[in-house]
Scaffold this motif. Sequence first.
Motif, PDB file in Angstrom:
ATOM      1  N   GLN A 145       5.244   3.361  -0.492  1.00 39.87           N
ATOM      2  CA  GLN A 145       3.818   3.496  -0.290  1.00 39.87           C
ATOM      3  C   GLN A 145       3.081   4.288  -1.365  1.00 39.87           C
ATOM      4  O   GLN A 145       3.507   5.367  -1.731  1.00 39.87           O
ATOM      5  N   ILE A 146       2.103   3.551  -2.296  1.00 42.06           N
ATOM      6  CA  ILE A 146       1.783   4.211  -3.392  1.00 42.06           C
ATOM      7  C   ILE A 146       0.345   4.661  -3.242  1.00 42.06           C
ATOM      8  O   ILE A 146      -0.554   4.071  -2.590  1.00 42.06           O
ATOM      9  N   ASP A 147       0.136   5.990  -3.922  1.00 41.74           N
ATOM     10  CA  ASP A 147      -1.204   6.338  -4.150  1.00 41.74           C
ATOM     11  C   ASP A 147      -1.966   5.660  -5.125  1.00 41.74           C
ATOM     12  O   ASP A 147      -1.476   6.070  -6.353  1.00 41.74           O
ATOM     13  N   ILE A 148      -2.913   4.795  -5.129  1.00 44.72           N
ATOM     14  CA  ILE A 148      -3.576   4.029  -6.226  1.00 44.72           C
ATOM     15  C   ILE A 148      -3.843   4.798  -7.352  1.00 44.72           C
ATOM     16  O   ILE A 148      -3.726   4.596  -8.578  1.00 44.72           O
ATOM     17  N   MET A 149      -4.862   6.079  -6.901  1.00 46.74           N
ATOM     18  CA  MET A 149      -5.176   6.915  -8.226  1.00 46.74           C
ATOM     19  C   MET A 149      -4.007   7.461  -9.133  1.00 46.74           C
ATOM     20  O   MET A 149      -4.053   7.370 -10.097  1.00 46.74           O
ATOM     21  N   THR A 150      -2.999   7.918  -8.336  1.00 47.90           N
ATOM     22  CA  THR A 150      -2.124   8.854  -9.160  1.00 47.90           C
ATOM     23  C   THR A 150      -0.958   7.775  -9.549  1.00 47.90           C
ATOM     24  O   THR A 150      -0.093   8.152 -10.513  1.00 47.90           O
ATOM     25  N   GLY A 151      -0.690   6.793  -8.802  1.00 43.46           N
ATOM     26  CA  GLY A 151       0.574   6.036  -9.191  1.00 43.46           C
ATOM     27  C   GLY A 151       1.794   6.788  -8.096  1.00 43.46           C
ATOM     28  O   GLY A 151       3.151   5.971  -8.338  1.00 43.46           O
ATOM     29  N   ASP A 152       1.817   7.798  -7.722  1.00 46.02           N
ATOM     30  CA  ASP A 152       2.736   8.428  -6.825  1.00 46.02           C
ATOM     31  C   ASP A 152       3.378   7.660  -5.706  1.00 46.02           C
ATOM     32  O   ASP A 152       2.577   7.284  -4.921  1.00 46.02           O
ATOM     33  N   ILE A 153       4.434   7.762  -5.577  1.00 44.26           N
ATOM     34  CA  ILE A 153       4.983   7.434  -4.004  1.00 44.26           C
ATOM     35  C   ILE A 153       4.669   8.649  -3.244  1.00 44.26           C
ATOM     36  O   ILE A 153       5.125   9.606  -3.080  1.00 44.26           O
ATOM     37  N   ILE A 154       4.028   8.012  -1.885  1.00 44.96           N
ATOM     38  CA  ILE A 154       3.511   9.162  -0.955  1.00 44.96           C
ATOM     39  C   ILE A 154       4.396   8.916   0.202  1.00 44.96           C
ATOM     40  O   ILE A 154       4.230   9.869   1.087  1.00 44.96           O
ATOM     41  N   GLY A 155       4.944   7.832   0.380  1.00 44.28           N
ATOM     42  CA  GLY A 155       5.638   7.613   1.681  1.00 44.28           C
ATOM     43  C   GLY A 155       6.332   6.459   1.640  1.00 44.28           C
ATOM     44  O   GLY A 155       6.154   5.682   0.322  1.00 44.28           O
ATOM     45  N   THR A 156       7.088   6.015   2.664  1.00 45.72           N
ATOM     46  CA  THR A 156       7.871   4.557   2.590  1.00 45.72           C
ATOM     47  C   THR A 156       7.819   3.885   4.090  1.00 45.72           C
ATOM     48  O   THR A 156       7.476   4.688   5.062  1.00 45.72           O
ATOM     49  N   GLU A 157       7.868   2.597   4.029  1.00 46.59           N
ATOM     50  CA  GLU A 157       8.119   2.220   5.283  1.00 46.59           C
ATOM     51  C   GLU A 157       9.696   1.923   5.488  1.00 46.59           C
ATOM     52  O   GLU A 157      10.155   1.294   4.769  1.00 46.59           O
ATOM     53  N   ALA A 158      10.239   2.207   6.355  1.00 44.26           N
ATOM     54  CA  ALA A 158      11.469   1.781   6.916  1.00 44.26           C
ATOM     55  C   ALA A 158      11.684   0.580   7.402  1.00 44.26           C
ATOM     56  O   ALA A 158      10.881   0.138   8.370  1.00 44.26           O
ATOM     57  N   LEU A 159      12.381  -0.304   6.772  1.00 41.01           N
ATOM     58  CA  LEU A 159      12.567  -1.841   7.190  1.00 41.01           C
ATOM     59  C   LEU A 159      14.087  -2.167   7.575  1.00 41.01           C
ATOM     60  O   LEU A 159      14.771  -2.135   6.582  1.00 41.01           O
ATOM     61  N   TYR A 198       4.294  -3.136  -6.842  1.00 44.65           N
ATOM     62  CA  TYR A 198       4.884  -1.869  -6.848  1.00 44.65           C
ATOM     63  C   TYR A 198       6.555  -1.893  -6.873  1.00 44.65           C
ATOM     64  O   TYR A 198       7.416  -1.874  -7.844  1.00 44.65           O
ATOM     65  N   HIS A 199       6.789  -2.107  -5.666  1.00 48.67           N
ATOM     66  CA  HIS A 199       8.264  -2.319  -5.238  1.00 48.67           C
ATOM     67  C   HIS A 199       8.500  -3.044  -4.152  1.00 48.67           C
ATOM     68  O   HIS A 199       7.637  -3.153  -3.050  1.00 48.67           O
ATOM     69  N   GLN A 200       9.604  -3.618  -4.200  1.00 47.47           N
ATOM     70  CA  GLN A 200      10.154  -4.187  -2.800  1.00 47.47           C
ATOM     71  C   GLN A 200      10.720  -3.240  -1.947  1.00 47.47           C
ATOM     72  O   GLN A 200      10.982  -1.827  -2.485  1.00 47.47           O
ATOM     73  N   PRO A 201      10.953  -3.760  -0.861  1.00 42.21           N
ATOM     74  CA  PRO A 201      11.947  -2.662   0.065  1.00 42.21           C
ATOM     75  C   PRO A 201      13.298  -2.379  -0.450  1.00 42.21           C
ATOM     76  O   PRO A 201      13.818  -3.307  -1.179  1.00 42.21           O
ATOM     77  N   LEU A 202      13.804  -0.810  -0.730  1.00 42.00           N
ATOM     78  CA  LEU A 202      14.930  -0.800  -1.633  1.00 42.00           C
ATOM     79  C   LEU A 202      16.016   0.052  -0.648  1.00 42.00           C
ATOM     80  O   LEU A 202      15.621   0.639   0.405  1.00 42.00           O
ATOM     81  N   PRO A 203      17.051  -0.152  -0.934  1.00 43.21           N
ATOM     82  CA  PRO A 203      18.037   0.673  -0.156  1.00 43.21           C
ATOM     83  C   PRO A 203      18.025   2.211  -0.776  1.00 43.21           C
ATOM     84  O   PRO A 203      17.393   2.229  -1.690  1.00 43.21           O
ATOM     85  N   ALA A 204      18.369   2.719   0.082  1.00 47.44           N
ATOM     86  CA  ALA A 204      18.027   4.341   0.242  1.00 47.44           C
ATOM     87  C   ALA A 204      18.513   4.842  -1.386  1.00 47.44           C
ATOM     88  O   ALA A 204      17.823   5.619  -1.868  1.00 47.44           O
ATOM     89  N   GLU A 205      19.932   4.544  -1.824  1.00 49.46           N
ATOM     90  CA  GLU A 205      20.236   5.187  -2.855  1.00 49.46           C
ATOM     91  C   GLU A 205      19.418   4.695  -4.194  1.00 49.46           C
ATOM     92  O   GLU A 205      19.152   5.704  -4.919  1.00 49.46           O
TER      93      GLU A 205
END
Length: 278
Positions: free
Chosen positions: A46-60, A259-266
């Motif tokens: 999950q991305i902060d639009i202003m900074t482009g930083d990853i601020i969180g994730t959703e577990a799927l 930005y990103h698809q769901p990704l494996p933890a590694e």
Amino acid sequence: MKDDGKNNYNVFKPNPNSGGIERLTLENSIRKALQLNEFVVYYQPQIDIMTGDIIGTEALVRWNHPTLGLIPPAKFIPIAEETGIIVPLGEWVLKTACLQNQVWREKGLAPMSVSVNLSSRQFSKHDLVETIEEILRETRMDPQYLELEITESMTMNVDVAIEVLGKLKELGIHLCIDDFGTGYSNLYYLKLFSIDRLKIDRSFVRDIMTDSNDADIVATIIAMAYKLGIDAIAEGVETKDQLDFLRSQNCHEVQGFYYHQPLPAEQLEQLLMKSAEI
Ligand code: C2E
Ligand code: CA
Ligand code: CA
Ligand code: CA
């Protein structure tokens, strides 16, 4: 065993006439898969639009089946919900996501929230709060970084919901309404429960560039959330145009293939390490 995969695959095909036996087979397979540790959790940033930083994730969750490969949740979550096997599966996802979050913190990565989907089946279990408390204790997860995603399709007794959600909030956990806009009682929920965030459903985001009604709905949801002091995150963002529109409407957080698809933890860990230059 040559045709094994093919035959098994039928089990996962949505079949309107699917009888009791098929359901039972799948329920048993899920139960066994849990014991055999065949499920994996992917994490979508999950991305902060202003900074482009990853601020969180959703577990799927995904099922890494030994012969069929990676099976998406749409193929097994509905039956898991129907049969109730979603309860132990959901607990496993929650525990795994909390453990992973704690591992990343111990590796020195910046604190990041993790959002976990909660099924109505889990929600209606009387020991939900205790179960979550125990998972927090066992994994040493800081509750302020845990978010539970609930959907309003959850048929729940309002009094019970107020009590349970209140207790979860007391633990310090955050609450998010998922798929916001697709149900009918959203606003009622916002009023009754102390919701921290709402997630604008992908079906609205998908057509914001082509359907002015959807664009209006999304803009209105963002403005309303802002007025209520609730965060809004848009899911299913796939294009730059969609992102620009959301930014123009003062939406600050997005999740989507752009930005990103769901990704494996590694894989996510590598990404985080790289951006943190650890
Ligand atoms: P959801 O909670 O609405 O999760 C978002 C879904 O949208 C994910 O599908 C994600 O991969 C997908 N998505 C994210 N960004 C984009 C995008 O830009 N474009 C498109 N086309 N799709 C995008 P996924 O992982 O297949 O999960 C499907 C559903 O399965 C979830 O929908 C959720 O309802 C359920 N689910 C998944 N994991 C769990 C779980 O651990 N527990 C429960 N109860 N349900 C789960
Ligand atoms: Ca979700
Ligand atoms: Ca959603
Ligand atoms: Ca959904």
